[in-house]
Design a protein around this motif. Sequence first.
Motif, PDB file in Angstrom:
ATOM      1  N   VAL A   1       2.388  -1.559  -3.558  1.00  0.00           N
ATOM      2  CA  VAL A   1       1.180  -1.654  -2.731  1.00  0.00           C
ATOM      3  C   VAL A   1      -0.052  -1.275  -3.550  1.00  0.00           C
ATOM      4  CG1 VAL A   1      -0.002  -0.770  -0.676  1.00  0.00           C
ATOM      5  CG2 VAL A   1       2.456  -1.210  -0.602  1.00  0.00           C
ATOM      6  N   LEU A   2       0.083  -0.279  -4.399  1.00  0.00           N
ATOM      7  CA  LEU A   2      -1.034   0.142  -5.257  1.00  0.00           C
ATOM      8  C   LEU A   2      -1.527  -1.028  -6.112  1.00  0.00           C
ATOM      9  CD1 LEU A   2      -2.822   2.435  -6.389  1.00  0.00           C
ATOM     10  CD2 LEU A   2      -0.991   2.930  -8.016  1.00  0.00           C
ATOM     11  N   LEU A   3      -0.603  -1.795  -6.676  1.00  0.00           N
ATOM     12  CA  LEU A   3      -0.984  -2.957  -7.482  1.00  0.00           C
ATOM     13  C   LEU A   3      -1.623  -4.046  -6.616  1.00  0.00           C
ATOM     14  CD1 LEU A   3       2.182  -3.171  -9.779  1.00  0.00           C
ATOM     15  CD2 LEU A   3      -0.067  -2.239 -10.368  1.00  0.00           C
ATOM     16  N   ALA A   4      -1.103  -4.196  -5.409  1.00  0.00           N
ATOM     17  CA  ALA A   4      -1.648  -5.213  -4.499  1.00  0.00           C
ATOM     18  C   ALA A   4      -3.065  -4.882  -4.059  1.00  0.00           C
ATOM     19  CB  ALA A   4      -0.746  -5.352  -3.275  1.00  0.00           C
TER      20      ALA A   4
ATOM     21  N   LEU B   1       0.572   5.210   7.896  1.00  0.00           N
ATOM     22  CA  LEU B   1       1.941   5.472   8.350  1.00  0.00           C
ATOM     23  C   LEU B   1       2.930   4.556   7.636  1.00  0.00           C
ATOM     24  CD1 LEU B   1       1.162   5.734  12.172  1.00  0.00           C
ATOM     25  CD2 LEU B   1       1.250   7.582  10.475  1.00  0.00           C
ATOM     26  N   PHE B   2       2.524   3.296   7.391  1.00  0.00           N
ATOM     27  CA  PHE B   2       3.347   2.362   6.618  1.00  0.00           C
ATOM     28  C   PHE B   2       3.563   2.896   5.202  1.00  0.00           C
ATOM     29  CE2 PHE B   2       3.066  -1.337   3.608  1.00  0.00           C
ATOM     30  CZ  PHE B   2       4.365  -1.808   3.790  1.00  0.00           C
ATOM     31  N   LEU B   3       2.483   3.442   4.609  1.00  0.00           N
ATOM     32  CA  LEU B   3       2.592   3.988   3.259  1.00  0.00           C
ATOM     33  C   LEU B   3       3.498   5.211   3.227  1.00  0.00           C
ATOM     34  CD1 LEU B   3      -1.133   3.647   2.090  1.00  0.00           C
ATOM     35  CD2 LEU B   3       0.812   2.200   1.472  1.00  0.00           C
ATOM     36  N   GLU B   4       3.384   6.068   4.228  1.00  0.00           N
ATOM     37  CA  GLU B   4       4.298   7.216   4.323  1.00  0.00           C
ATOM     38  C   GLU B   4       5.738   6.742   4.435  1.00  0.00           C
ATOM     39  OE1 GLU B   4       3.087   9.675   7.609  1.00  0.00           O
ATOM     40  OE2 GLU B   4       2.113  11.108   6.263  1.00  0.00           O
ATOM     41  N   ASP B   5       5.945   5.674   5.177  1.00  0.00           N
ATOM     42  CA  ASP B   5       7.287   5.148   5.432  1.00  0.00           C
ATOM     43  C   ASP B   5       7.955   4.642   4.159  1.00  0.00           C
ATOM     44  OD1 ASP B   5       9.273   4.524   7.519  1.00  0.00           O
ATOM     45  OD2 ASP B   5       8.915   2.430   6.946  1.00  0.00           O
ATOM     46  N   ILE B   6       7.139   4.172   3.188  1.00  0.00           N
ATOM     47  CA  ILE B   6       7.714   3.663   1.935  1.00  0.00           C
ATOM     48  C   ILE B   6       7.551   4.669   0.790  1.00  0.00           C
ATOM     49  CG2 ILE B   6       7.499   1.239   2.560  1.00  0.00           C
ATOM     50  CD1 ILE B   6       4.959   1.055   0.911  1.00  0.00           C
ATOM     51  N   GLY B   7       7.288   5.944   1.147  1.00  0.00           N
ATOM     52  CA  GLY B   7       7.385   7.005   0.150  1.00  0.00           C
ATOM     53  C   GLY B   7       6.107   7.634  -0.344  1.00  0.00           C
ATOM     54  N   ALA B   8       4.942   7.215   0.135  1.00  0.00           N
ATOM     55  CA  ALA B   8       3.681   7.773  -0.362  1.00  0.00           C
ATOM     56  C   ALA B   8       3.359   9.087   0.339  1.00  0.00           C
ATOM     57  CB  ALA B   8       2.548   6.777  -0.150  1.00  0.00           C
ATOM     58  N   ASN B   9       2.871  10.081  -0.434  1.00  0.00           N
ATOM     59  CA  ASN B   9       2.384  11.315   0.178  1.00  0.00           C
ATOM     60  C   ASN B   9       0.868  11.219   0.364  1.00  0.00           C
ATOM     61  OD1 ASN B   9       1.264  11.740  -2.378  1.00  0.00           O
ATOM     62  ND2 ASN B   9       2.920  13.104  -3.031  1.00  0.00           N
TER      63      ASN B   9
ATOM     64  N   THR C   1      -2.727 -11.290  -0.438  1.00  0.00           N
ATOM     65  CA  THR C   1      -2.629  -9.825  -0.408  1.00  0.00           C
ATOM     66  C   THR C   1      -1.559  -9.374   0.573  1.00  0.00           C
ATOM     67  OG1 THR C   1      -4.966  -9.538  -0.990  1.00  0.00           O
ATOM     68  CG2 THR C   1      -3.865  -7.689   0.092  1.00  0.00           C
ATOM     69  N   PHE C   2      -1.576  -9.927   1.782  1.00  0.00           N
ATOM     70  CA  PHE C   2      -0.615  -9.484   2.788  1.00  0.00           C
ATOM     71  C   PHE C   2       0.798  -9.980   2.482  1.00  0.00           C
ATOM     72  CE2 PHE C   2      -4.620  -8.963   5.176  1.00  0.00           C
ATOM     73  CZ  PHE C   2      -4.479  -7.616   5.481  1.00  0.00           C
ATOM     74  N   VAL C   3       0.903 -11.100   1.789  1.00  0.00           N
ATOM     75  CA  VAL C   3       2.216 -11.528   1.301  1.00  0.00           C
ATOM     76  C   VAL C   3       2.752 -10.491   0.313  1.00  0.00           C
ATOM     77  CG1 VAL C   3       3.425 -13.245  -0.103  1.00  0.00           C
ATOM     78  CG2 VAL C   3       1.837 -13.995   1.685  1.00  0.00           C
ATOM     79  N   ALA C   4       1.855 -10.000  -0.550  1.00  0.00           N
ATOM     80  CA  ALA C   4       2.261  -8.979  -1.521  1.00  0.00           C
ATOM     81  C   ALA C   4       2.674  -7.681  -0.824  1.00  0.00           C
ATOM     82  CB  ALA C   4       1.116  -8.712  -2.496  1.00  0.00           C
ATOM     83  N   TYR C   5       1.948  -7.296   0.229  1.00  0.00           N
ATOM     84  CA  TYR C   5       2.337  -6.116   1.004  1.00  0.00           C
ATOM     85  C   TYR C   5       3.739  -6.286   1.585  1.00  0.00           C
ATOM     86  CZ  TYR C   5      -2.439  -4.148   1.225  1.00  0.00           C
ATOM     87  OH  TYR C   5      -3.657  -3.596   0.941  1.00  0.00           O
ATOM     88  N   PHE C   6       3.977  -7.453   2.161  1.00  0.00           N
ATOM     89  CA  PHE C   6       5.258  -7.695   2.819  1.00  0.00           C
ATOM     90  C   PHE C   6       6.414  -7.610   1.825  1.00  0.00           C
ATOM     91  CE2 PHE C   6       8.645 -10.393   4.555  1.00  0.00           C
ATOM     92  CZ  PHE C   6       8.761  -9.868   5.835  1.00  0.00           C
ATOM     93  N   ALA C   7       6.144  -8.048   0.606  1.00  0.00           N
ATOM     94  CA  ALA C   7       7.190  -8.054  -0.418  1.00  0.00           C
ATOM     95  C   ALA C   7       7.344  -6.714  -1.129  1.00  0.00           C
ATOM     96  CB  ALA C   7       6.901  -9.154  -1.446  1.00  0.00           C
ATOM     97  N   SER C   8       6.455  -5.755  -0.842  1.00  0.00           N
ATOM     98  CA  SER C   8       6.464  -4.476  -1.560  1.00  0.00           C
ATOM     99  C   SER C   8       7.684  -3.645  -1.190  1.00  0.00           C
ATOM    100  CB  SER C   8       5.193  -3.680  -1.229  1.00  0.00           C
ATOM    101  OG  SER C   8       4.042  -4.350  -1.682  1.00  0.00           O
ATOM    102  N   GLY C   9       8.339  -3.122  -2.216  1.00  0.00           N
ATOM    103  CA  GLY C   9       9.505  -2.278  -1.988  1.00  0.00           C
ATOM    104  C   GLY C   9       9.175  -0.808  -1.944  1.00  0.00           C
ATOM    105  N   ASN C  10       8.029  -0.411  -2.531  1.00  0.00           N
ATOM    106  CA  ASN C  10       7.590   0.983  -2.501  1.00  0.00           C
ATOM    107  C   ASN C  10       6.072   1.030  -2.645  1.00  0.00           C
ATOM    108  OD1 ASN C  10       6.906   1.032  -5.420  1.00  0.00           O
ATOM    109  ND2 ASN C  10       9.132   0.826  -5.672  1.00  0.00           N
ATOM    110  N   TYR C  11       5.517   2.253  -2.601  1.00  0.00           N
ATOM    111  CA  TYR C  11       4.054   2.381  -2.588  1.00  0.00           C
ATOM    112  C   TYR C  11       3.408   1.985  -3.910  1.00  0.00           C
ATOM    113  CZ  TYR C  11       4.658   6.904  -4.991  1.00  0.00           C
ATOM    114  OH  TYR C  11       4.972   7.891  -5.876  1.00  0.00           O
TER     115      TYR C  11
END
Length: 377
Positions: free
Chosen positions: A274-277, A212-220, A261-271
């Motif tokens: 997150v893919l790189l993280a 749901l978090f991924l959907e929220d930042i634009g992932a299908n 890893t979770f710091v990187a998630y928090f800083a992610s602006g789009n999916y």
Amino acid sequence: MASLAVIKESAVLLLSDCAVSASLVVVPLFAKSLGASNFEIGLISAVYGFSLLVSSYISGWFSDVFSRGKLLKASLAIAAVVFPLHALSPTPLHLLAVRGLSGICAGIYPTVLAVQGYEKRGRLGSLVSFGALGWGVGSLFISFVYNYKDVFLSSGFLFAAGFLISLKMDVKDVKLNVPFFSWNIVRRGLPVYASFLIRHMSANAVWAVFPLFLEDIGANSFWIGVIYATNTFAQFFIMPFIDRFNSGRLVASGLLFSLLTFVAYFASGNYVHVLLAQLLLALSWSLLYVGSLTYVAERGNERGTAVGFLGTVRGVASTVGPVIGGAVSQAYGYRSTVMFAVVGCAAALALFLTLILRERRRRPLASPTVSTCQVNP
């Protein structure tokens, strides 16, 4: 013959973890389509985690005292029937009940296979890596199988295939005099059990709502599958090369990289971020999981019980974490749940280092002596 046995063990773990992974990714989305709230999705995940924790410990103890082979075959056969039942769930309440049954099945086979692999080869990285490959393949189901119910049916077929392979496996049974609960086993692995609990509880708060978090930042759906698979496929290539290192250092490194890893998630602006993280997540989990399994397995003969208790700790985290994740995301949003995981991983790392240092002050850590269990012919 030895290599054929390894192939069979790896194939069963790959197929079974593929089935579990596919359903795990789809359940939050399927529950949402049935009308479940974020908090109810957390509860569904929590029931699965609770079943997992009970099943892991009992099956670990059972494998030390009675029959590993029969336990493995029974769990796979039952899972082949239970997992397709997800597709028949008309309401979130029905789905919750099926997830409880699924957790019982999913808590058995990993313990038996891990103990079998360690006692045969003394290392777990290669075997566990095939589990990671299974998780990767399962994660991709959502990218190509768009009907959620078809994913659950496919999971049943995968478990059935694993069961058929298990019929040809030579699983050695042991007969150890192990009490149902032993504080000595817990004490020997306490640095891992305690820190693993906090880290995994924090992570599961995120995983409960991660799609749901991924959907929220634009992932299908396609990109959600790719993001999950990136993590697990990377684990497949990392795990075989790390079990040669000291298990304590692996655990500490895994906790540190979990925090990052979770710091990187928090800083992610789009999916895409997150893919790189996910590559960082793959490294952190590979280090933590292989290190934790090895740490508890090398500290005594009661390996089934020790590994099973780690599964129980994992189950406790899978029970409590999703409830927290559902509640926090409901009240404050998905990104606040990620921050909760950042704090949790920092606490887990601090606790592990504190317990290890305290243990070293009491007595120098020597290399654990691994003796051979008496096995029935």
